[in-house]
Design an enzyme around this catalytic site. Structure first.
Site, PDB file in Angstrom:
ATOM      1  N   LYS A  43       0.819  -1.210   0.000  1.00 49.26           N
ATOM      2  CA  LYS A  43       0.000   0.000   0.000  1.00 49.26           C
ATOM      3  C   LYS A  43       0.863   1.275   0.000  1.00 49.26           C
ATOM      4  CE  LYS A  43      -4.054  -2.036   2.318  1.00 49.26           C
ATOM      5  NZ  LYS A  43      -4.924  -1.912   3.527  1.00 49.26           N
TER       6      LYS A  43
ATOM      7  N   TYR B  43     -12.435  -1.366  -3.312  1.00 47.83           N
ATOM      8  CA  TYR B  43     -12.918  -1.519  -1.936  1.00 47.83           C
ATOM      9  C   TYR B  43     -14.431  -1.329  -1.827  1.00 47.83           C
ATOM     10  CZ  TYR B  43      -8.241  -1.832   0.145  1.00 47.83           C
ATOM     11  OH  TYR B  43      -6.979  -2.246   0.524  1.00 47.83           O
TER      12      TYR B  43
ATOM     13  N   ASN C 234      -1.909   0.403   6.813  1.00 44.38           N
ATOM     14  CA  ASN C 234      -1.349  -0.843   7.337  1.00 44.38           C
ATOM     15  C   ASN C 234      -0.501  -1.618   6.332  1.00 44.38           C
ATOM     16  OD1 ASN C 234      -3.411  -1.716   5.763  1.00 44.38           O
ATOM     17  ND2 ASN C 234      -4.579  -2.699   7.406  1.00 44.38           N
TER      18      ASN C 234
ATOM     19  N   HIS D 290      -2.181  -5.288   1.605  1.00 43.59           N
ATOM     20  CA  HIS D 290      -3.513  -5.866   1.441  1.00 43.59           C
ATOM     21  C   HIS D 290      -3.363  -7.333   1.099  1.00 43.59           C
ATOM     22  CE1 HIS D 290      -7.583  -6.607  -0.076  1.00 43.59           C
ATOM     23  NE2 HIS D 290      -6.998  -7.211  -1.096  1.00 43.59           N
TER      24      HIS D 290
ATOM     25  N   GLU E 257      -9.525  -9.858  -7.766  1.00 45.91           N
ATOM     26  CA  GLU E 257      -8.524  -8.808  -7.537  1.00 45.91           C
ATOM     27  C   GLU E 257      -7.346  -8.946  -8.493  1.00 45.91           C
ATOM     28  OE1 GLU E 257      -7.866  -8.962  -3.261  1.00 45.91           O
ATOM     29  OE2 GLU E 257      -9.854  -8.103  -2.888  1.00 45.91           O
TER      30      GLU E 257
HETATM   31  P1  IDP Z   1      -7.994  -6.360   6.043  1.00 43.32           P
HETATM   32  O1  IDP Z   1      -7.185  -5.488   5.100  1.00 43.32           O
HETATM   33  O2  IDP Z   1      -7.175  -6.839   7.199  1.00 43.32           O
HETATM   34  O3  IDP Z   1      -8.727  -7.468   5.326  1.00 43.32           O
HETATM   35  P2  IDP Z   1     -10.587  -5.010   6.238  1.00 43.32           P
HETATM   36  O4  IDP Z   1     -11.464  -5.045   7.450  1.00 43.32           O
HETATM   37  O5  IDP Z   1     -11.004  -5.797   5.035  1.00 43.32           O
HETATM   38  O6  IDP Z   1      -9.103  -5.407   6.713  1.00 43.32           O
HETATM   39  O7  IDP Z   1     -10.438  -3.461   5.841  1.00 43.32           O
HETATM   40  C1  IDP Z   1      -9.855  -3.108   4.614  1.00 43.32           C
HETATM   41  C2  IDP Z   1      -8.892  -1.968   4.854  1.00 43.32           C
HETATM   42  O8  IDP Z   1      -9.622  -0.816   5.300  1.00 43.32           O
HETATM   43  C3  IDP Z   1      -7.853  -2.199   5.958  1.00 43.32           C
HETATM   44  O9  IDP Z   1      -6.742  -2.956   5.537  1.00 43.32           O
HETATM   45  C4  IDP Z   1      -7.481  -0.775   6.333  1.00 43.32           C
HETATM   46  O10 IDP Z   1      -6.575  -0.195   5.398  1.00 43.32           O
HETATM   47  C5  IDP Z   1      -8.833  -0.074   6.215  1.00 43.32           C
HETATM   48  N1  IDP Z   1      -9.511  -0.030   7.514  1.00 43.32           N
HETATM   49  C6  IDP Z   1     -10.154  -1.039   8.162  1.00 43.32           C
HETATM   50  N2  IDP Z   1     -10.654  -0.651   9.341  1.00 43.32           N
HETATM   51  C7  IDP Z   1     -10.338   0.668   9.461  1.00 43.32           C
HETATM   52  C8  IDP Z   1     -10.586   1.651  10.478  1.00 43.32           C
HETATM   53  O11 IDP Z   1     -11.199   1.389  11.510  1.00 43.32           O
HETATM   54  N3  IDP Z   1     -10.097   2.902  10.227  1.00 43.32           N
HETATM   55  C9  IDP Z   1      -9.418   3.239   9.081  1.00 43.32           C
HETATM   56  N4  IDP Z   1      -9.171   2.338   8.118  1.00 43.32           N
HETATM   57  C10 IDP Z   1      -9.612   1.070   8.299  1.00 43.32           C
HETATM   58 MG    MG Z   2     -10.308  -7.417   3.942  1.00 44.24          MG
END
Ligand code: IDP
Ligand code: MG
Length: 132
Positions: free
Chosen positions: A3, A43, A106, A109, A120
């Protein structure tokens, strides 16, 4: 995907190295940049979530690296390698534990199912860019 936060900080090599060291084979790879519309499409499952705006702005602000990876049980194995969404709870040694800045930014992905991995992969790559 690697990312924007990780590409910006020069972590592409480190992360690809962690991925290779964990036994994944790279089947497709590219540096690219998502438009805001592409980030929204990618997304779209999260479109009703409160963080959707923040997420799509972040994902389109600077380049990403997209990859298709192969390993047996790849989806689960990759999620184990990257760790929890939030680096604060990601296990020690996972990519997000080592490199992520926050729950939003984070660093990586990973697809959440074989079905979505295929969707994807096709989102990022044409057929001739993926080695069989
Ligand atoms: P994942 O990437 O671990 O599968 P998901 O719940 O699918 O997590 O969420 C997709 C992406 O959305 C996350 O990787 C993160 O970048 C973002 N995200 C998820 N929860 C939050 C939040 O509470 N605040 C801001 N961004 C979030
Ligand atoms: Mg996810």
């Amino acid at each position: 995907m690697i990312k924007p936060d990780a590409v910006e900080r020069g972590l592409v090599g480190n992360i690809l190295s962690d991925i290779s060291d964990s036994g994944f084979k790279i089947k497709a790879l590219k540096l690219t940049k998502l438009s805001i519309e592409e980030a929204k499409t990618f997304y779209s499952i999260h479109s009703e979530r409160p963080f959707f705006d923040e997420l799509t702005k972040y994902m389109s602000r600077s380049p990403i690296v997209a990859a298709v990876l192969e390993k047996s049980n790849a989806v689960l194995e990759f999620r184990n390698l990257i760790g929890d969404t939030d680096p604060a709870t990601a296990k020690k040694g996972t990519i997000r534990n080592k490199y992520a800045i926050s729950k939003g930014e984070n660093s990586v992905h990973g697809s959440d199912s074989d079905e979505n991995a295929l969707i994807e992969a096709k989102f990022h790559f044409s057929g001739r860019e993926i080695l069989l």
